[in-house]
Design a protein around this motif. Structure first.
Motif, short mmCIF file in Angstrom:
data_model
loop_
_atom_site.label_atom_id
_atom_site.label_comp_id
_atom_site.label_asym_id
_atom_site.label_seq_id
_atom_site.Cartn_x
_atom_site.Cartn_y
_atom_site.Cartn_z
N GLY A 1 10.74 47.11 -8.89
CA GLY A 1 12.19 46.67 -9.00
C GLY A 1 13.22 47.47 -8.65
N GLY B 1 21.74 37.25 -5.46
CA GLY B 1 20.79 36.85 -4.14
C GLY B 1 19.71 36.10 -4.53
N GLY B 2 18.49 36.64 -3.99
CA GLY B 2 16.96 36.33 -4.13
C GLY B 2 16.76 34.84 -3.74
C1 LIG Z 1 15.87 41.83 -8.59
C2 LIG Z 1 16.92 40.85 -9.05
C3 LIG Z 1 17.64 40.79 -10.06
C4 LIG Z 1 17.21 42.07 -11.24
O1 LIG Z 1 17.89 43.29 -11.19
P1 LIG Z 1 17.79 44.31 -12.08
O2 LIG Z 1 18.50 45.59 -11.56
O3 LIG Z 1 15.90 44.51 -11.90
O4 LIG Z 1 17.95 43.77 -13.55
C5 LIG Z 1 18.57 39.95 -10.52
N1 LIG Z 1 19.05 38.91 -9.30
C6 LIG Z 1 18.20 38.99 -8.41
C7 LIG Z 1 18.41 37.62 -7.37
C8 LIG Z 1 17.23 39.74 -8.08
O5 LIG Z 1 16.36 39.86 -7.02
#
Ligand SMILES: *Cc1c(COP(=O)(O)O)cnc(C)c1O
Length: 321
Positions: A158, A307-308
């Protein structure tokens, strides 16, 4: 100076007022910070979390960056793209046995040149949690990899390290600059909490960063956030808060009906797409808090779209609107 480059990047994020009746009816103004729109490949918060990690890897003379994640990991997806862009090899250590068919996330990652190593869950959990002994982990990676890795730089699962948080801090600096202080709270989803800790440290002390945990059991999350925050800020009164209880069952691949219904309605009403693991749960949590009158009328709330969206591909059957 690399930090100036990241700051300039962060200042480019659009701040869009959200027409969202569910929350607006409580007298709350919502502004979405579109970090999901800034980079097609290194989406959302991952650009920030990887920025200083890549600098550190280069400074250390590394030729390979290795990190950990699951089959749908946004972190590994972004790392593969970042490695390619910066001329560094990447190695993804994936939780679980190699499946017959790779997830679209891992197909993308390998298309970007990432080498994938699959580890049984027991070993993965042991190793990913033991990054203190980096030398041992790195020599095991050399033994497992078919290709020549050269010098390996290891990033925790992460992107959860101080370099990652340092990058996220820039979101806080940029936001304050963009809005000239005219907002009260900033919402962000939390996996490891690295983004929350860093962003809070970058915001002025009177602006509250509110993190929505997507994990069922919080575990050490609060303590980890506190430690990361302290590494960046010596403010006596931390300006971050953690909200849990809106995880919708955790990292499950099948969403409960109420969340799926919320997802559909939200996207149809607002036109803003969400990812199933993080931003969906954050917006769900925000709707619940607004309903409970958690915020005073007249509150100006910034919500970071981290994002994601690549992860939507795992939910194709469930999102048919
Ligand atoms: C990785 C991710 C997070 C989480 O981020 P952290 O710093 O681990 O808390 C939140 N939102 C999205 C879309 C992510 O891809």
């Amino acid at each position: 100076m690399p930090e100036a480059e990241l700051y300039a990047y962060a200042l480019r994020a659009a701040l869009e007022p959200l027409a969202w009746p569910l929350v607006n009816q409580h007298g709350i103004e919502v502004i979405v910070r579109r970090d999901d729109r800034l980079d097609q490949e290194l989406s959302g918060n991952k650009f920030y979390k990887l920025f200083f990690n890549i600098q550190a890897a280069k400074a250390a003379g590394a030729t390979t960056i290795a990190s950990y994640g699951g089959a749908w990991s946004n972190h590994l997806h972004a790392l593969a793209a970042a490695g390619k862009r910066h001329g560094l090899k990447t190695l993804g250590i994936i939780r679980g046995e190699r499946p017959e068919k790779l997830s679209p996330t891992l197909v993308d990652a390998s298309a970007q040149g990432m080498t994938l190593i699959f580890q049984p869950r027991s070993r993965y959990l042991q190793e990913a949690g033991q990054l203190e002994d980096k030398a041992a982990v790195i020599s095991a990676l050399h033994a497992q990899s078919d290709s020549e890795l050269g010098k390996v730089f290891l990033i925790p699962e992460g992107g959860a390290n101080v370099e990652g948080a340092h990058g996220a801090q820039v979101i806080g600096y940029a936001l304050e600059q963009q809005l000239h202080g005219d907002y009260q709270q900033v919402c962000v989803p939390c996996g490891t909490g690295t983004t929350l800790a860093g962003m809070a440290a970058g915001l002025p002390g009177n602006k509250i960063a509110l993190g929505f945990s997507v994990l069922k059991g919080a575990g050490n999350l609060g303590a980890n956030i506190a430690a990361t925050y302290r590494a960046l800020s010596d403010r006596p009164a931390p300006n971050w808060r953690l909200v849990s209880g809106y995880h919708g069952g955790g990292y499950a691949r099948k969403l409960p009906d109420y969340l799926r219904g919320f997802w559909r309605e939200f996207e149809l009403q607002t036109g803003v797409q969400l990812d199933p693991v993080y931003t969906l749960k954050m917006f769900w949590g925000i709707a619940q808090l607004a309903h409970q009158n958690y915020w005073q009328r007249g509150t100006r709330l910034v919500v970071v779209h981290t994002g994601g969206l690549q992860g939507r591909r795992g939910f194709k059957q469930q999102i048919d609107w």
